[in-house]
Design a protein around this motif. Structure first.
Motif, PDB file in Angstrom:
ATOM      1  N   ARG A   1      -1.507 -15.726  -1.103  1.00 13.53           N
ATOM      2  CA  ARG A   1      -2.914 -15.350  -1.219  1.00 13.53           C
ATOM      3  C   ARG A   1      -3.559 -15.378   0.147  1.00 13.53           C
ATOM      4  O   ARG A   1      -3.271 -16.260   0.973  1.00 13.53           O
ATOM      5  CB  ARG A   1      -3.655 -16.308  -2.170  1.00 13.53           C
ATOM      6  CG  ARG A   1      -5.155 -15.987  -2.301  1.00 13.53           C
ATOM      7  CD  ARG A   1      -5.793 -16.813  -3.390  1.00 13.53           C
ATOM      8  NE  ARG A   1      -5.252 -16.472  -4.695  1.00 13.53           N
ATOM      9  CZ  ARG A   1      -5.668 -15.417  -5.429  1.00 13.53           C
ATOM     10  NH1 ARG A   1      -6.618 -14.619  -4.957  1.00 13.53           N
ATOM     11  NH2 ARG A   1      -5.134 -15.187  -6.603  1.00 13.53           N
TER      12      ARG A   1
ATOM     13  N   SER B   1      -1.580 -21.872  -8.795  1.00 15.03           N
ATOM     14  CA  SER B   1      -1.899 -20.429  -8.893  1.00 15.03           C
ATOM     15  C   SER B   1      -2.561 -19.890  -7.643  1.00 15.03           C
ATOM     16  O   SER B   1      -2.695 -18.662  -7.495  1.00 15.03           O
ATOM     17  CB  SER B   1      -2.802 -20.177 -10.095  1.00 15.03           C
ATOM     18  OG  SER B   1      -4.073 -20.803  -9.906  1.00 15.03           O
ATOM     19  N   LEU B   2      -2.994 -20.740  -6.764  1.00 17.01           N
ATOM     20  CA  LEU B   2      -3.708 -20.379  -5.540  1.00 17.01           C
ATOM     21  C   LEU B   2      -5.015 -19.633  -5.824  1.00 17.01           C
ATOM     22  O   LEU B   2      -5.553 -18.959  -4.941  1.00 17.01           O
ATOM     23  CB  LEU B   2      -2.823 -19.543  -4.605  1.00 17.01           C
ATOM     24  CG  LEU B   2      -1.518 -20.192  -4.131  1.00 17.01           C
ATOM     25  CD1 LEU B   2      -0.820 -19.290  -3.110  1.00 17.01           C
ATOM     26  CD2 LEU B   2      -1.763 -21.564  -3.544  1.00 17.01           C
ATOM     27  N   GLU B   3      -5.503 -19.760  -7.069  1.00 13.01           N
ATOM     28  CA  GLU B   3      -6.785 -19.165  -7.421  1.00 13.01           C
ATOM     29  C   GLU B   3      -7.907 -20.090  -6.962  1.00 13.01           C
ATOM     30  O   GLU B   3      -7.791 -21.317  -7.034  1.00 13.01           O
ATOM     31  CB  GLU B   3      -6.875 -18.954  -8.928  1.00 13.01           C
ATOM     32  CG  GLU B   3      -5.905 -17.906  -9.475  1.00 13.01           C
ATOM     33  CD  GLU B   3      -6.310 -16.506  -9.060  1.00 13.01           C
ATOM     34  OE1 GLU B   3      -7.499 -16.300  -8.728  1.00 13.01           O
ATOM     35  OE2 GLU B   3      -5.416 -15.637  -9.044  1.00 13.01           O
ATOM     36  N   PRO B   4      -9.043 -19.509  -6.490  1.00 18.36           N
ATOM     37  CA  PRO B   4     -10.188 -20.349  -6.108  1.00 18.36           C
ATOM     38  C   PRO B   4     -10.677 -21.171  -7.295  1.00 18.36           C
ATOM     39  O   PRO B   4     -10.632 -20.738  -8.446  1.00 18.36           O
ATOM     40  CB  PRO B   4     -11.228 -19.325  -5.662  1.00 18.36           C
ATOM     41  CG  PRO B   4     -10.441 -18.109  -5.309  1.00 18.36           C
ATOM     42  CD  PRO B   4      -9.270 -18.079  -6.233  1.00 18.36           C
TER      43      PRO B   4
ATOM     44  N   VAL C   1      -8.450 -24.180  -3.564  1.00 15.64           N
ATOM     45  CA  VAL C   1      -7.732 -23.321  -4.507  1.00 15.64           C
ATOM     46  C   VAL C   1      -6.850 -24.201  -5.377  1.00 15.64           C
ATOM     47  O   VAL C   1      -6.574 -25.357  -5.066  1.00 15.64           O
ATOM     48  CB  VAL C   1      -6.878 -22.265  -3.769  1.00 15.64           C
ATOM     49  CG1 VAL C   1      -7.745 -21.340  -2.934  1.00 15.64           C
ATOM     50  CG2 VAL C   1      -5.805 -22.933  -2.916  1.00 15.64           C
ATOM     51  N   ASN C   2      -6.387 -23.634  -6.491  1.00 17.02           N
ATOM     52  CA  ASN C   2      -5.476 -24.344  -7.382  1.00 17.02           C
ATOM     53  C   ASN C   2      -4.104 -24.466  -6.742  1.00 17.02           C
ATOM     54  O   ASN C   2      -3.610 -23.526  -6.106  1.00 17.02           O
ATOM     55  CB  ASN C   2      -5.370 -23.591  -8.710  1.00 17.02           C
ATOM     56  CG  ASN C   2      -4.543 -24.356  -9.723  1.00 17.02           C
ATOM     57  OD1 ASN C   2      -3.325 -24.248  -9.731  1.00 17.02           O
ATOM     58  ND2 ASN C   2      -5.220 -25.122 -10.566  1.00 17.02           N
TER      59      ASN C   2
ATOM     60  N   HIS D   1      -5.695 -29.649  -6.669  1.00 20.96           N
ATOM     61  CA  HIS D   1      -6.378 -28.853  -5.673  1.00 20.96           C
ATOM     62  C   HIS D   1      -5.525 -28.714  -4.432  1.00 20.96           C
ATOM     63  O   HIS D   1      -4.737 -29.605  -4.093  1.00 20.96           O
ATOM     64  CB  HIS D   1      -7.719 -29.481  -5.275  1.00 20.96           C
ATOM     65  CG  HIS D   1      -8.760 -29.403  -6.357  1.00 20.96           C
ATOM     66  ND1 HIS D   1      -8.638 -28.649  -7.485  1.00 20.96           N
ATOM     67  CD2 HIS D   1      -9.996 -30.021  -6.448  1.00 20.96           C
ATOM     68  CE1 HIS D   1      -9.698 -28.797  -8.244  1.00 20.96           C
ATOM     69  NE2 HIS D   1     -10.550 -29.626  -7.633  1.00 20.96           N
TER      70      HIS D   1
ATOM     71  N   TRP E   1       3.771 -17.826  -4.913  1.00 27.11           N
ATOM     72  CA  TRP E   1       2.512 -17.107  -4.797  1.00 27.11           C
ATOM     73  C   TRP E   1       2.195 -16.889  -3.322  1.00 27.11           C
ATOM     74  O   TRP E   1       2.661 -17.606  -2.451  1.00 27.11           O
ATOM     75  CB  TRP E   1       1.335 -17.860  -5.440  1.00 27.11           C
ATOM     76  CG  TRP E   1       1.435 -18.031  -6.923  1.00 27.11           C
ATOM     77  CD1 TRP E   1       1.788 -19.137  -7.603  1.00 27.11           C
ATOM     78  CD2 TRP E   1       1.153 -17.035  -7.898  1.00 27.11           C
ATOM     79  NE1 TRP E   1       1.779 -18.938  -8.954  1.00 27.11           N
ATOM     80  CE2 TRP E   1       1.378 -17.604  -9.182  1.00 27.11           C
ATOM     81  CE3 TRP E   1       0.762 -15.675  -7.853  1.00 27.11           C
ATOM     82  CZ2 TRP E   1       1.210 -16.911 -10.359  1.00 27.11           C
ATOM     83  CZ3 TRP E   1       0.576 -14.987  -9.044  1.00 27.11           C
ATOM     84  CH2 TRP E   1       0.810 -15.613 -10.276  1.00 27.11           C
TER      85      TRP E   1
END
Length: 833
Positions: free
Chosen positions: A65, A100-103, A96-97, A84, A63
Motif C-alpha cells: 500500500r 490489511s494495511l487499510e487505514p 493502518v491495520n 495497528h 499486501w
C-alpha cells in the motif's frame, strides 16, 4: 567467534535503467510478519516462513500500500495489542491495520512529526491503550498521545530546549538527543538531567534501547555509552569505529553497523567478537529472536547461536576466561541445570590447563570448585592405574596435556611436584561430598602417595583413623617399604584387631624398631577391645613385657572396667607386683573404693615392696623412698584398712614411722610417740605426729599430745635439748600450768623464759580475742533489736479507701467512722490474728 549467522530474507529485484535503486528504508517485524518501508511512500507486508535444512527463510508478499503521495517511509512500528501499524512518512504519522494495511477509521494522521516512539501497552487498563510519544522538531516538543483501537488523544506535552533528533522512552523517562546533546527527562516529575554532548556534523546521533532501564547512546570519541534511566553508567563503554550508522542490542552483544561492515561487541567485556560484511547497510532492527539488517537492496536476518554452544565453542579453543565471563553474564537466560553444567566444564577445563602449567594452587581450587571426580585426576598418574582400573577415564581436552609416565622417567623432580599436588588435592576432598564419590580410590591413592614420598607421619595418621583403603592393594606396598606398624594400624582400622596385635607383637619381639612405643600401642588397643577372650589371651604376654604400662588395659577404658571385676583383675595380677600396685592405686584413689580388702592390700603391697628392696641393702633407694612416702600418706589419709594386719606385716621391720601411725590409729598415742623418739630417733617426726594427729580436734587434745611428748623427753634424760626446743617452738600448744607441774625443779627460769613469755602472750591474746568476739556479738544483737523496733513502730496513713493487705477487708471502726472523710488518722501498726 561465530556468534550470529546471517540469512538473506529479502532482496530487491534489479531495477531498470534510469530507476533509483535505493528503495528500502526501514523494516518492522512481529510474529513472522515483516513490514518494509520504501522510499516512494510504499509499505509492504510479507509473511516469513521458517527455513528448513539450514536454508534461508522464505518471504511471500501479502499486501502492498502507498500511504502518501510521495516521500520516504522513515519509521514503522507495530502495536499488536491494537492490531495497528504506525507509519511515519514525509513528516506524517498514519495508522493502518497490521494485516490489511487499510487505514484505521477515527485515527486521523498527525502532521509535522520528525520521529515517534510507541510504548508498551498499559497493564490491565480498560480500554486497552498504548502511549505514543511524537517528537516535533519544528515546535521543539514531544507530545504524549494515548492510542486506543479507534481513537487517540493528546494527554501531555514536553518542551525541549532544542530540536529533538532521536527518542527512546522507558516508563516515565525520556532519553532524547537534541541538536547538540543527550538529555533525560521525566515527564511526570518534569525533572531534566543533562548528559554529554555530541557532534552531529561528524557522527550519527544514536539513541537505542539496551537492557531494561538502560539506553545506548553514541558518545564522544566513538564510544557506545550505556546510561541508566537515572543518568548513571553501570557498564564500561564500547569503543566502536567511526561512521557507525545504527546500533542495536541483542543481549549480551552490541551490534554497530557501518556502510560495509557490521561489528559485534560483547557487552560483558567490551571486546570485538565478530564482523559481518554488509553491502550498503542502512539500519538495524532488534527483535526478541533475531536482528534484521537493512541494506539498500537487501534485508538480512541475523540469528544468534545458542548461548550454550557459544560457551562450548570457547571451551574448545581454551578461551576459558571469555567463556566464564559470557556464562556469568547470561546466567539469568539459561536453565539452572544448564548453567551449572557449563560452569563446571569451564572451571574444570581451566583447572586442567593450570594443572599442566604446574600452577598447582590454582588447579586445586578449580578442581574442587568444579566438583571433579577424583578418579579423573588419579587416572593421569601411571602408578595409580591399578586403583581405578575399572574407571572409564577421559583425557582432558587441553592443548598443553603432558604424559606423566614419560615425565617420571625424564624429570623426577618435576614429577615429585605432581605427586605433591595429588596428595594435597586428595587431602582437600577427602571427607567431602566430592571425595565420597570414590572413597576407596581416594584413600588407597593417598596411602600409595605417602609411601612414595616417605611421609610416614601422614601415613600413620591415615591408617590409624577410619579409612576406606583397599587392604589387598595396600598391604604389599606397606610390606615392601617395611612399614609393619602401619600394617597393624591398617588391620586395626579395618576391624581386624587380632591380626593387628599379632603384627605389632612381632615388632616388639625384635622384628622392628621402637618396640616400647609399639608395646604401649598394643596396651592401648587391648584396653579398648570388647573381646574379653582376646584380652585374656594376650594379657600375660603384655604383663611380662611391661607391668606398669599394661595396667592401662584395666583402668583407662570404662568398658574394660565393666568387663573385668576387680577381684578377677587382682587374681590375674597376683604375680605381677608393680601392676598389682598400680591397679590397687586406681581402685582406691580413682574409683574411691570403700572395701577394706582393697585398702589393706594396697598398704601391704607398699610394705612388701619396701621390705623386699631393703633385703637388697637399698634402703635409701629413691624408688623405695617414694614408695615409703606413699605408704605413710596412705596410712594417714585412709581410715578403712585393717591396722592389725598391716602392723603384723611391719612389726619386726625398720618402718618405725609407719608403726607409729598405726598405733595412733589404734589410739595408743604414747606408744606411737615412744616409737618415734626412741626407735626412729626423729624428734621432727614426733612433733609432726602431734600436729597431724590433733588436726581438726579441740585444743585440749593438742595440749595432751604435746604434754605426753614432753614427758617422754623429760623421762629419758637424753632429750633435754629436744624438750626445750619443743617448749620454745610450740608454746601455744601447751597448757602452761600443766607444763610447770612436770618440769624438773633443777631447770632455771632463764631456760624456760621464752616459753613462759610466749605462752602468757598467747593466753592473754586468746582471752582478749574471746572478749572482743563477745562484745561484737552483743553489738550485732543490739543492732538487730533496733532494726526490729524501727520496723514495728513505723506510722502509716489510713483513709476510707484503705484495705487490709492480708484479708482485703476495708479498715473501718467506730473511732474511724466518727471522723470526717478528709481527715487523715495516724495510728501505730499492730499485728492481729
Amino acid at each position: 567467534m561465530s556468534i550470529f549467522s546471517s540469512a538473506l530474507v529479502f532482496e530487491e529485484a534489479p531495477a531498470g535503467k534510469g530507476k533509483t535503486k535505493s528503495t528500502l528504508q526501514c523494516v518492522e517485524f512481529f510474529c513472522n510478519n515483516l513490514y518494509v518501508g520504501r522510499k516512494n511512500a510504499v509499505i509492504q507486508h510479507f509473511a516469513v516462513t521458517d527455513s528448513s535444512r539450514g536454508e534461508s527463510p522464505r518471504v511471500q508478499e501479502v499486501w502492498r500500500r502507498q500511504v502518501g503521495r510521495g516521500g520516504t517511509v522513515t519509521q514503522l512500528k507495530t502495536v499488536p495489542v491494537l492490531n495497528h501499524l504506525l507509519v511515519l512518512c514525509d513528516g506524517t504519522v498514519t495508522v493502518v491495520n497490521m494485516f490489511s494495511l487499510e487505514p484505521v477509521p477515527g485515527l486521523k494522521s498527525i502532521q509535522n512529526v520528525s520521529l515517534f516512539y510507541a510504548g508498551e501497552p498499559a497493564a490491565q487498563a480498560q480500554p486497552v491503550f498504548v502511549k505514543l510519544f511524537i517528537a516535533c522538531a519544528r515546535r521543539r516538543t514531544v507530545c504524549i498521545y494515548r492510542v486506543c483501537v479507534d481513537r487517540w488523544e493528546c494527554v501531555g506535552q514536553v518542551l525541549l530546549p532544542q530540536d529533538p533528533v532521536a527518542l527512546v522512552v522507558h516508563e516515565t523517562r525520556l532519553c532524547v538527543a537534541t541538536s547538540d546533546r543527550y538529555i533525560l527527562h521525566d515527564y511526570l516529575s518534569q525533572s531534566t538531567l543533562k548528559l554529554f554532548t555530541h557532534n552531529m556534523g561528524k557522527q550519527n546521533v544514536i539513541v537505542k534501547e539496551s537492557v531494561k532501564g538502560e539506553f545506548l547512546l553514541n558518545g564522544p570519541g566513538n564510544l557506545g555509552m550505556f546510561v541508566m534511566q537515572n543518568g548513571i553508567s553501570q557498564r564500561p563503554p564500547v569503543q566502536w569505529p567511526e561512521g557507525v550508522l545504527d546500533a542495536a542490542v541483542q543481549y549480551p552483544y552490541l551490534l554497530a553497523l557501518q556502510s560495509q561492515t557490521l561489528h559485534i561487541y560483547s557487552m560483558l567485556d567490551q571486546q570485538l567478537k565478530q564482523t559481518i560484511s554488509i553491502q550498503r547497510g542502512k539500519a538495524l532492527l532488534s527483535t526478541s529472536e533475531s536482528v534484521f539488517v537493512v541494506a539498500e537492496q537487501q534485508i538480512h536476518c541475523l540469528s544468534q547461536t545458542p548461548l550454550g554452544d557459544q560457551v562450548q565453542s570457547l571451551l574448545e579453543h581454551e578461551r576459558v576466561e571469555e567463556a566464564l565471563t559470557l556464562l556469568d553474564g547470561v546466567q539469568a537466560l539459561l536453565p539452572g541445570d544448564c548453567y551449572k553444567e557449563l560452569h563446571r566444564k569451564i572451571v574444570r577445563t581451566s583447572g586442567w590447563i593450570n594443572f599442566y602449567k604446574e600452577a598447582f594452587p590454582e588447579a586445586i581450587e578449580l578442581f574442587i570448585k568444579s566438583e571433579l571426580d577424583p578418579r579423573e585426576i588419579i587416572s593421569v598418574y601411571p602408578s595409580m592405574v591399578v586403583i581405578v582400573n575399572d574407571f572409564e577415564h577421559q583425557l582432558p581436552a587441553v592443548s598443553n596435556v603432558r604424559d606423566l609416565w614419560q615425565l617420571n622417567q625424564e624429570d623426577r623432580t618435576t614429577f615429585q611436584q605432581y605427586l605433591s599436588f595429588l596428595s594435597h588435592f586428595l587431602r582437600e576432598v577427602r571427607g567431602t561430598a566430592q571425595g565420597q564419590i570414590c572413597p576407596r580410590e581416594v584413600d588407597t591413592a593417598l596411602l600409595k602417595l605417602y609411601l612414595e614420598q616417605g611421609d610416614y607421619g601422614n601415613l600413620n595418621q591415615l591408617v590409624s583413623a577410619p579409612n576406606h583403603c583397599v587392604l589387598h592393594v595396600c598391604e604389599p606396598d606397606l610390606q615392601h617399604h617395611k612399614r609393619f606398624f602401619a600394617i597393624g594400624l591398617l588391620y586395626q582400622s579395618q576391624g581386624q584387631p587380632f591380626n593387628a596385635i599379632q603384627t605389632w607383637a612381632r615388632i616388639v619381639d625384635g622384628e622392628g624398631d621402637s618396640s616400647q612405643t609399639v608395646l604401649l600401642h598394643i596396651v592401648k588397643t587391648l584396653s579398648q577391645l570388647k573381646q574379653k577372650s582376646v584380652i585374656l589371651e594376650t594379657m600375660d604376654w603384655v604383663l611380662l613385657k611391661d607391668q606398669k604400662g599394661s595396667i592401662l588395659m584395666s583402668t583407662k577404658d570404662p568398658d574394660t572396667q565393666s568387663m573385668f571385676a576387680p577381684n578377677e583383675v587382682l587374681t590375674i595380677l597376683t604375680h605381677y607386683p608393680i601392676a598389682l600396685t598400680s591397679y590397687l592405686e586406681f581402685l582406691v584413689h580413682d574409683l574411691h573404693s570403700k572395701e577394706e580388702k582393697h585398702h589393706t592390700l594396697l598398704a601391704v603391697t607398699y610394705a612388701t615392696r619396701i621390705l623386699e628392696t631393703a633385703k637388697g641393702m637399698q634402703v635409701n633407694d629413691v624408688t623405695t623412698q617414694e614408695t615409703r612416702e606413699k605408704l605413710q600418706q596412705f596410712l594417714w589419709q585412709s581410715s578403712i584398712y585393717d591396722t592389725s594386719a598391716i602392723h603384723a606385716k611391719i612389726k619386726s621391720s625398720h618402718l618405725h614411722v609407719e608403726k607409729a601411725i598405726l598405733l595412733g590409729r589404734a589410739g595408743e598415742h604414747q606408744k606411737a610417740l615412744q616409737v618415734l623418739v626412741n626407735q626412729e630417733k626423729d624428734v621432727c617426726a614426733a612433733e609432726t605426729y602431734c600436729w597431724r594427729t590433733s588436726a581438726g580436734q579441740d585444743r585440749k587434745c593438742t595440749q595432751q599430745l604435746f604434754l605426753c611428748l614432753l614427758q617422754i623427753y623429760l623421762g629419758s634424760g637424753h632429750h633435754v635439748t629436744a624438750a626445750v626446743d619443743l617448749l620454745n617452738n610450740n608454746a601455744m600448744a601447751f597448757n602452761p600450768a600443766r607444763v610447770l607441774e612436770v618440769l624438773p625443779g633443777s631447770w632455771s627460769l632463764q631456760l624456760v623464759m621464752h616459753f613462759l613469755r610466749e605462752s602468757l602472750r598467747a593466753t592473754t591474746h586468746e582471752r582478749r580475742l574471746r572478749g572482743l568476739e563477745k562484745s561484737l556479738a552483743k553489738v550485732e544483737n543490739l543492732r538487730q533489736k533496733c532494726a526490729w523496733m524501727e520496723a514495728a513502730h513505723e506510722k502509716v496513713k489510713l483513709d476510707r479507701s484503705c484495705v487490709c493487705h492480708c484479708c482485703q477487708r476495708q479498715l473501718t471502726g467506730p473511732e474511724f467512722l466518727r471522723r470526717p472523710t478528709s481527715e487523715v488518722i495516724h495510728i501505730h501498726c499492730y499485728s492481729e490474728d
